[in-house]
Design an enzyme around this catalytic site. Structure first.
Site, short mmCIF file in Angstrom:
data_model
loop_
_atom_site.label_atom_id
_atom_site.label_comp_id
_atom_site.label_asym_id
_atom_site.label_seq_id
_atom_site.Cartn_x
_atom_site.Cartn_y
_atom_site.Cartn_z
CG HIS A 134 -16.47 41.78 -42.25
ND1 HIS A 134 -16.93 41.81 -40.96
CD2 HIS A 134 -15.80 42.94 -42.44
CE1 HIS A 134 -16.54 42.93 -40.38
NE2 HIS A 134 -15.84 43.64 -41.26
CD GLU B 38 -17.26 46.19 -39.60
OE1 GLU B 38 -16.41 45.84 -38.75
OE2 GLU B 38 -17.00 46.26 -40.80
CG HIS C 228 -9.40 46.85 -43.68
ND1 HIS C 228 -10.00 45.85 -42.94
CD2 HIS C 228 -8.08 46.57 -43.66
CE1 HIS C 228 -9.08 45.01 -42.50
NE2 HIS C 228 -7.91 45.43 -42.91
CG HIS D 11 -14.36 42.09 -37.28
ND1 HIS D 11 -13.95 41.63 -38.53
CD2 HIS D 11 -14.20 43.44 -37.32
CE1 HIS D 11 -13.57 42.66 -39.27
NE2 HIS D 11 -13.71 43.77 -38.56
CG ASP E 282 -14.16 46.23 -44.03
OD1 ASP E 282 -12.93 46.37 -43.86
OD2 ASP E 282 -14.94 45.95 -43.11
CD GLU F 107 -11.95 42.81 -42.36
OE1 GLU F 107 -11.33 43.16 -41.34
OE2 GLU F 107 -12.55 43.63 -43.09
#
Length: 275
Positions: free
Chosen positions: A104, A133, A60, A115, A8, A10
């Site tokens: 993240h 996630e 991402h 998020h 990802d 972030e």
């Protein structure tokens, strides 16, 4: 030794603002470079740890962020979207370990750019608990018999992973100072740490354990607007449990990911209707 890497953006060192993580932002090209180089560090560490094959999944946003020509050529890459299993696409039972790079904190918690799967979701619960996630993808991995050996990102997601994933190694590349603020390692030092972490995770895979997957999984998602909740409510099996929140019970991680992707897509339709 087959190693799966889901990456990802972030949670990458040097990334902390919305301008960096969305295509078209002035900071996005720089974030692509940072993401690519940190991915290379994980690939290098995996091979140093004994990997014979490495598969990378660009996880991402639109999932086509990594700069292909700059990636370590020993690894194969899955990219583009939509994908049936999203951030876990390509993860099969013949892999020995999964590494989660640049992850993240979840929606509903503190952390850099926190998020869960979508900024359209204001809350995200699995079996009544805030879920990241990493947690959802780890459940999917467990059904394939693949443990999570490494999680990298900010201090928040690393702390969550250490409490949740038995035997996992973490690499903290930055400390959250807000939703869009961080105290970050230099990218050079972060890459060295990720490389070492990946190497140790692959070498120590026998010390990791699978997550226990519940027989039933209850997904609850809160949305930014009622139109999104109304659209998702039309999916068979979904119940509306508030003006902005839906719930659905599923009995497999495949259905869990499918419901997440359906909700994400319909929330995007709702956002377009409101413009």
């Amino acid at each position: 030794m087959k190693v799966y890497i889901s990456v990802d953006m972030e949670g990458i060192a040097g990334v902390a603002t919305f301008d960096q993580i969305f295509r078209g932002g002035t900071g996005y090209p720089r974030a692509q470079e940072l993401m690519t180089q940190e991915t290379n560090a994980a690939i290098e560490g995996a091979f140093e740890g004994g990997a014979t094959e490495v598969l990378v999944n660009d996880s991402h946003g639109t999932m086509d962020n990594l700069l292909h020509e700059r990636l370590d050529p020993r690894a194969r890459l899955i990219f583009g979207s939509p994908k049936a299993f999203c951030m876990a696409e390509g993860l099969t039972s013949d892999f020995d370990v999964a590494l989660y790079v640049g992850y993240h904190a979840p929606a509903g918690s503190e952390g850099v750019l926190a998020h869960t799967f979508s900024s359209y979701f204001t809350s995200f619960l699995v079996n009544g608990e805030i879920a990241s996630e990493a947690a959802v993808n780890a459940l999917f991995a467990a059904t394939r018999g693949v443990p999570v050996g490494l999680v990298t990102g900010d201090d928040v997601i690393c702390g969550i992973a250490e409490r949740s994933f038995p035997g996992v190694r973490t690499v903290e590349v930055k400390v959250a100072h807000g939703v869009m603020a961080a105290n970050s390692l230099s990218p050079t030092l972060a890459r060295a740490a990720v490389r070492a972490g990946a190497k140790a995770a692959v070498r120590g895979v026998d010390k990791t354990r699978l997550l226990v997957v519940p027989d039933r999984l209850r997904l609850e998602i809160g949305f930014q607007n009622a139109i999104a909740a109304e659209l998702v409510e039309a999916v068979p099996g979904v119940k509306r449990i508030g003006a902005l929140t839906i719930a659905r019970d599923v009995d497999s991680t495949e259905d869990l990911l499918g419901m997440i992707m359906t909700s994400y897509s319909l929330a995007g339709v709702a956002a377009a209707v409101r413009r």
